[in-house]
Design a protein around this motif. Structure first.
Motif, short mmCIF file in Angstrom:
data_model
loop_
_atom_site.label_atom_id
_atom_site.label_comp_id
_atom_site.label_asym_id
_atom_site.label_seq_id
_atom_site.Cartn_x
_atom_site.Cartn_y
_atom_site.Cartn_z
N ARG A 27 0.83 -1.20 0.00
CA ARG A 27 0.00 0.00 0.00
C ARG A 27 0.87 1.25 0.00
O ARG A 27 1.99 1.26 0.49
N LYS A 28 0.30 2.29 -0.60
CA LYS A 28 0.97 3.59 -0.67
C LYS A 28 -0.08 4.67 -0.46
O LYS A 28 -1.10 4.71 -1.15
N VAL A 29 0.18 5.55 0.51
CA VAL A 29 -0.72 6.64 0.82
C VAL A 29 -0.16 7.94 0.25
O VAL A 29 1.04 8.20 0.35
N THR A 31 -1.61 12.27 -1.02
CA THR A 31 -2.70 13.24 -0.97
C THR A 31 -2.75 14.06 -2.26
O THR A 31 -1.74 14.25 -2.94
N ASN A 53 -8.26 3.24 -3.37
CA ASN A 53 -9.20 3.64 -2.32
C ASN A 53 -10.22 2.55 -2.03
O ASN A 53 -11.43 2.79 -1.91
N GLU A 86 -6.65 12.39 1.12
CA GLU A 86 -5.84 11.17 1.17
C GLU A 86 -6.37 10.12 0.20
O GLU A 86 -7.57 9.90 0.09
N ASN A 87 -5.44 9.48 -0.50
CA ASN A 87 -5.74 8.38 -1.41
C ASN A 87 -4.79 7.22 -1.13
O ASN A 87 -3.69 7.42 -0.60
N VAL A 88 -5.24 6.04 -1.52
CA VAL A 88 -4.44 4.84 -1.26
C VAL A 88 -4.39 3.96 -2.50
O VAL A 88 -5.44 3.67 -3.10
N CYS A 164 -6.56 -1.58 2.11
CA CYS A 164 -6.30 -0.80 0.91
C CYS A 164 -7.14 0.47 0.86
O CYS A 164 -7.33 1.05 -0.21
N ASN A 165 -7.62 0.90 2.02
CA ASN A 165 -8.44 2.10 2.09
C ASN A 165 -7.78 3.15 2.96
O ASN A 165 -6.75 2.88 3.62
N THR A 166 -8.36 4.32 2.95
CA THR A 166 -7.80 5.40 3.78
C THR A 166 -8.11 5.14 5.25
O THR A 166 -9.04 4.41 5.59
#
Length: 750
Positions: A27-29, A31, A53, A86-88, A164-166
């Motif tokens: 996962r990668k967060v 914005t 997301n 924020e996005n994932v 896999c979500n914010t």
């Protein structure tokens, strides 16, 4: 989008039969200031599932492709919607072809590319660029084991809700590791995705000593969706199979009980084609395998209670490449209808990006299987794009001396055994039929260098008489086992070399390479001359080998002059009569037999050989109650019972019975001849084909003493209408220019 070589992985460890390594989450967060569309490119060595997301945006199953990463690494591109703030990005990686420990039969366990799965990703959204690197976080997923051939194990107690979500806390996750850039060319996957095409419910559920046997009524390929309300730790095993022996699910014929000093079977019999699910106990749980598939009709479920053994427990998700239907044959004859359906089902069950040999034991891209099935597949489905993609892999697999392996993709296996002209002919056959039916010149242009190099290679394998005897021959001889065939290899190899060179010459002409085309014709002439000098008894016009296959192949591939061919055909009839009008060939002979019989006016005999219910025949398989074609026409089924390379009878249905002969000379996409063979034992036949100009239809039905023929063609199509088997137009003419309309035919008694 340009793609960076920034590959990452979760660990250096990879799954073995001794130690399972879970499929990793990544996962990668990041914005964004505004909601906007973004472009994502992802390439993977192994299989992947991509989430944005929390939404699964993956194109289909087993993405991106099934390839040797030392040759080609595949990339998929997506347009996704990002939200403000924020996005994932989330990714799960499966072992796929990168790490296939159970492929030991073909040495995939020793493949030089074998390693942990890895991927590279790039997201672009305005000024924002996200690339896969060590800042991606990773952790093990609940998929504790996954294998392309064997199956998948999932432990719901290891689920990480919202991974896999914010808003998910990944502080205890590890950072990804850099992975070496793979050796293969990175290219966008153009092949149609693998999709769920249908859902099947069980037609019966039987309680057995071993568990509960689910029968879905059709032998297809895909996975089961499990729907269970279980207890925490409840372990449910789903063993898939295509055949019952004495009422029990067979695993002997869906795998290889023989092995190297017995070291594999102990593991293999525990896990072959088995998905395992461990319940969390949290209400209704739904599970669908991610990184495997199976060929099956039956599932033996163990670990459930009688109350749980309901029709809702399992749903069969039938999957295959999403090919567009472009043709069909229909008739009121039940046996022919069954064979048409069986062939279509086997084609689809074996089309996972490219044609495989079977969807349960091997899942290999055997080159001869694809070649033998190319024409009848293209008469049903527009597979030209997927064929073109796979041909890139075939070309990439060619070795330095010009040989190609018997399976593609391969890790190196298939050069010492499993190839030869009858298999290697895919180099010419796939471009030839793709060009003939879909007008695809790109597949020719991309393959010319490989074709010419292969012809040079062939000449290095000649014997002292200029003949060839180097590979597999008339495989799956009816009633025999494995290599025991009646047609001498020197006959079938040399004939197939002639056909390869002939087809390559035609294709090279079509792409304006006259010097290379001339070279190919010279090669064909050399083999043709050597064949005629050494392998024909001109006193009796008998081909060396004295069998149906040799005689039919020599006629079909134009090894005889006009003065010789009728006598040679009479010899073929003698071989057929000696077998009591039964087929007595392997797959190479069967591919041409019925076309040869029809070309001499013996369509009635051809139909009889196909539909008769006694062994050996295609009708025999129908009479045994099966719904797919067998690998071997034998008294009882063994090996796979879901193969497509015996299925060219369906191209004969279209071209001979219905009479729809499209682009007969392979050089004019606006040409179709309608030449229906009105067979005494058949009441009707219809076929359509969607050409590049539009739909072509040919249909006939017997009405009293007449035959009503209906022809429909698109504007711009030309050709002739010529009834066969002694029929003429009611006005006494034997031929008419092609035109849409209804025609009345009568038997010519004059």
């Amino acid at each position: 989008m340009n793609f960076p070589n920034c590959f990452i992985k979760a660990t250096n460890e990879f799954t073995t039969n001794e130690k399972f390594v879970a499929a990793p989450f990544f996962r990668k967060v990041f914005t964004t200031d505004i909601a906007a569309d973004a472009q994502i490119s992802i390439a993977a060595c192994g299989f992947y599932k991509l989430f944005v997301n929390g939404e699964n945006v993956t194109k289909g199953a087993l993405a991106p492709y099934i390839s040797n990463p030392d040759d080609i690494v595949y990339q998929d591109d997506y347009t996704v919607k990002l939200k403000k703030g924020e996005n994932v990005i989330g990714v799960i990686l499966g072992n796929g072809f990168k790490n296939n420990s159970t492929g030991w039969v073909w040495e995939f366990d020793r493949a030089p590319f074998r390693a942990a799965p890895q991927f590279a990703l790039k997201l672009v959204c305005g000024d924002i660029i996200i690339e896969s690197d060590q800042s991606f976080k990773t952790a093990p997923s609940p998929i504790v084991y996954d294998d392309y051939r064997f199956g998948e194990h999932y432990d719901a107690n290891l689920e990480l809700d919202g991974w896999c979500n914010t808003g998910f806390d990944d502080s205890v996750w590890c950072n990804a590791l850099s992975a070496p850039t793979p050796r293969g060319e990175i290219r966008i996957c153009e092949a149609e995705p693998i999709s769920v095409m249908r859902e099947l419910k069980p037609v019966s559920i039987a309680k057995t000593d071993d568990g509960y046997l689910y029968d879905f009524g059709e032998n297809c390929a895909g996975v089961c969706r499990l729907n269970i309300s279980g207890t925490k730790g409840q372990r449910i095993e789903m063993q898939h199979g295509e055949l019952l022996i004495d009422g029990k699910l067979d695993i002997k014929y869906i795998w290889f009980p023989y092995n190297e000093n017995g070291k594999h079977w102990e593991f293999d019999q525990q896990y072959v084609h088995k998905d395992i699910y461990t319940c969390s106990g949290k209400g209704t749980e739904i599970y669908t395998p991610s990184f495997t598939y199976h060929g099956f009709q039956y599932v033996l479920v163990t670990g459930i209670t009688e109350a749980q053994a309901t029709p809702e427990l399992l749903t069969y998700l039938v999957m295959n490449s999403k090919l567009k239907e472009c043709g069909k044959f229909t008739t009121s004859n039940k046996t022919l209808t069954a064979l048409q359906d069986m062939t279509t089902r086997s084609v689809l069950a074996n089309f996972y990006y490219f044609p495989t040999d079977c969807p349960q034991r091997e899942k290999n891209g055997w080159t001869a299987d694809a070649a033998l099935s190319a024409e009848h597949t293209l008469l049903k489905f527009d597979a030209s794009v997927s064929y073109r993609e796979w041909m890139r892999n075939v070309c990439a697999a060619q070795n330095t001396v010009g040989a190609i392996p018997g399976i593609v993709p391969t890790g190196g296996w298939g050069f010492k055994w499993g190839n030869g002209p009858a298999w290697d002919c895919v180099l010419a056959v796939l471009p030839f039929f793709s060009y003939k039916y879909r007008g695809d010149k790109q597949i020719i242009c991309e393959s010319t260098a490989t074709m010419v190099k292969y012809l040079h290679y062939l000449t290095t394998r000649n014997d002292q008489n200029g003949l060839l005897e180097i590979g597999l021959g008339d495989w799956c001889q009816i009633g025999a086992r494995y290599e025991k065939v009646k047609a001498p290899l020197i006959v079938t190899d040399t004939i197939m070399a002639i056909d390869i060179a002939d087809k390559i010459a035609l294709l090279l002409d079509e792409v304006d390479m006259p010097a290379q085309a001339s070279f190919a014709r010279d090669i064909a002439a050399q083999y043709r001359n050597a064949f005629r000098k050494n392998l024909i008894d001109f006193n009796t016009m008998t081909i060396f080998g004295d069998c149906q296959t040799c005689q039919a192949m020599a006629i079909y591939y134009n090894l005889l002059t006009d003065d010789e061919i009728s006598v040679a055909f009479d010899r073929l009839l003698e071989f057929i009569r000696a077998a009591d009008d039964h087929l007595d060939t392997g797959v190479l002979g069967a591919r041409v037999m019925f076309h040869v019989l029809s070309s001499f006016g013996y369509s009635d005999l051809a139909l009889k050989m196909i539909v008769r219910p006694d062994f050996p025949s295609y009708g025999y398989i129908v009479s045994k109650g099966f719904n797919t074609l067998w690998e071997r026409i034998s008294p009882e089924p063994y090996d796979s019972v879901n193969h497509h390379f015996w299925g060219d009878i369906t191209s004969w249905f279209v071209k001979a019975l219905a009479g729809l002969d499209y682009n007969p000379n392979a050089n004019d996409l606006t040409h179709v001849d309608i030449k229906p063979h009105i067979v005494d034992t058949l009441n009707d036949a219809s076929a359509y084909y969607d050409s590049n100009l539009g739909r072509i239809e040919s249909s006939w039905i017997k009405e009293n003493n007449y035959v009503k023929l209906t022809v429909k063609t698109p504007h711009g199509m030309h050709g002739v209408i010529v009834p066969q088997n002694g029929y003429i137009f009611v006005d006494g003419t034997k031929e008419k220019p092609l035109s849409s309309g209804e025609y009345t035919l009568v038997k010519n008694n004059g």
